[in-house]
Design a protein around this motif. Structure first.
Motif, mmCIF file in Angstrom:
data_model
loop_
_atom_site.group_PDB
_atom_site.id
_atom_site.type_symbol
_atom_site.label_atom_id
_atom_site.label_comp_id
_atom_site.label_asym_id
_atom_site.label_seq_id
_atom_site.Cartn_x
_atom_site.Cartn_y
_atom_site.Cartn_z
ATOM 1 N N THR A 169 0.887 -1.178 0.000
ATOM 2 C CA THR A 169 0.000 0.000 0.000
ATOM 3 C C THR A 169 0.916 1.215 0.000
ATOM 4 N N GLY A 170 0.663 2.152 -0.889
ATOM 5 C CA GLY A 170 1.533 3.331 -0.950
ATOM 6 C C GLY A 170 0.895 4.463 -1.730
ATOM 7 N N ILE A 210 -4.904 6.855 4.541
ATOM 8 C CA ILE A 210 -3.827 7.089 5.526
ATOM 9 C C ILE A 210 -4.079 6.220 6.769
ATOM 10 N N GLU A 211 -5.354 6.125 7.160
ATOM 11 C CA GLU A 211 -5.699 5.279 8.313
ATOM 12 C C GLU A 211 -5.399 3.803 8.029
ATOM 13 N N LYS A 212 -5.570 3.421 6.758
ATOM 14 C CA LYS A 212 -5.216 2.044 6.359
ATOM 15 C C LYS A 212 -3.710 1.831 6.579
ATOM 16 N N VAL A 213 -2.910 2.804 6.140
ATOM 17 C CA VAL A 213 -1.456 2.710 6.341
ATOM 18 C C VAL A 213 -1.145 2.639 7.841
ATOM 19 N N ALA A 214 -1.855 3.458 8.620
ATOM 20 C CA ALA A 214 -1.628 3.467 10.069
ATOM 21 C C ALA A 214 -1.967 2.102 10.674
ATOM 22 N N SER A 215 -3.020 1.465 10.152
ATOM 23 C CA SER A 215 -3.381 0.153 10.713
ATOM 24 C C SER A 215 -2.317 -0.879 10.344
ATOM 25 N N ILE A 216 -1.717 -0.729 9.181
ATOM 26 C CA ILE A 216 -0.600 -1.621 8.796
ATOM 27 C C ILE A 216 0.568 -1.409 9.763
ATOM 28 N N ILE A 245 -1.370 9.785 11.211
ATOM 29 C CA ILE A 245 -0.662 8.568 11.639
ATOM 30 C C ILE A 245 -0.413 8.606 13.150
ATOM 31 N N GLU A 246 -0.062 9.774 13.643
ATOM 32 C CA GLU A 246 0.179 9.893 15.088
ATOM 33 C C GLU A 246 -1.090 9.581 15.883
ATOM 34 N N LYS A 247 -2.215 10.111 15.374
ATOM 35 C CA LYS A 247 -3.491 9.918 16.065
ATOM 36 C C LYS A 247 -3.888 8.434 16.063
ATOM 37 N N GLN A 248 -3.752 7.785 14.928
ATOM 38 C CA GLN A 248 -4.179 6.391 14.793
ATOM 39 C C GLN A 248 -3.266 5.409 15.515
#
Ligand code: ATP
Length: 271
Positions: A169-170, A210-216, A245-248
């Motif tokens: 994912t990118g 972005i939240e998807k990236v954070a979950s990764i 990202i910081e929040k998630q």
């Protein structure tokens, strides 16, 4: 806590020499070749490891760390090499390259062959997080490299990489979201996304991806004691990505001024 001062200084010197190369003679030149999904970057340092020239081109020759257009990749690296040699009035002989973590058994050979096929003698083939950390110089924390096709996560303990992962994912997915939301072609969306003046408006549109990236990130760092996340890679140029990202993740998240050129410079450093 690390400061990004030396990293920021190096990257801004690099941005300057991409436009205006330094033509002072050096006894040796160190070249880094970063073959990315979205972008091929070549960075040249002098004998004192100062950036003297650089060039990059958006290209579609690598996907998720795999060389998908071998001939095209060689041609681009060869052209960038020739362009830089002309600007510096010298021949560039040696280069280092990097591969996404975990792909060495699959494709390390192909990346190496591309760099050699373009006329370089290859001096080092490293993994991307190790390369990035040659510039970032992090002792403890997670380096998250959000590139075009993939997100690389590496965890450092006492300056050593202790865990790596790479997930497909990118930035390409970000562009697909922009394309859908604005009814633009992929290449129009790509350009729209890269313009800084659009970032404020794009942030809420891109929040889910972005939240998807954070979950990764969360999935991979679970079980490790990570108290700082460092963002690199072209996609992290997006203003505000660090806040989401910081929040998630609930983990203090930082990025250098220009996260895009950290890995290529680190590769040149390791030449
Ligand atoms: P990978 O690491 O996945 O192989 P890559 O090395 O090509 O890919 P990078 O060069 O680090 O990746 O990043 C490329 C991505 O960064 C692309 O998706 C591009 O659209 C995005 N990007 C570049 N500049 C910006 C910008 N200013 N704003 C937002 N995104 C950007």
């Amino acid at each position: 806590e690390i400061t990004f001062d030396s990293c920021n200084q190096l990257v801004s010197q690099f941005e300057a020499v991409v436009k205006n190369p330094v033509r002072e003679r050096s006894s040796v030149y160190y070249t880094g070749v970063d073959l990315g999904t979205a972008c091929v970057v070549v960075a040249v340092l002098d004998e004192n490891f100062r950036p003297v020239a650089g060039a990059y081109r958006y290209a579609d020759v690598v996907r998720d760390g795999m060389v998908v257009d071998y001939i095209g990749a060689i041609r681009i690296v060869r052209e960038l090499k020739a362009e830089l040699e002309e600007k510096l009035d010298t021949e560039l002989l040696y280069a280092a390259a990097a591969i996404p973590p975990g792909t060495d058994s699959l494709d390390g050979g192909a990346i190496k062959n591309v760099v050699q096929g373009a006329g370089f003698e290859i001096t080092a083939l490293l993994d991307e997080p190790t390369a990035a950390n040659a510039v970032l110089k992090i002792q403890n924390g997670a380096v998250v490299d959000i590139g075009g096709g993939t997100t690389g996560i590496s965890i450092l303990k006492d300056g050593k990489v202790v865990y790596v992962a790479d997930e497909p994912t990118g930035g390409t997915h970000f562009s697909l979201v922009v394309s859908g939301a604005y009814n633009l072609s992929f290449s129009e969306a790509e350009l729209y996304k890269r313009k800084e003046e659009n970032h404020k408006e794009l942030l809420p549109v891109l929040k889910p991806v972005i939240e998807k990236v954070a979950s990764i990130i969360n999935r991979h760092i679970k079980g490790y004691d990570v108290d700082e996340i460092y963002l690199v890679g072209g996609t992290c140029c997006l203003a505000g990505i660090e806040t989401i990202i910081e929040k998630q993740t609930g983990i203090h998240t930082r990025k250098p001024d220009n996260p895009m050129f950290v890995t290529p410079l680190g590769i040149a450093f390791s030449c």
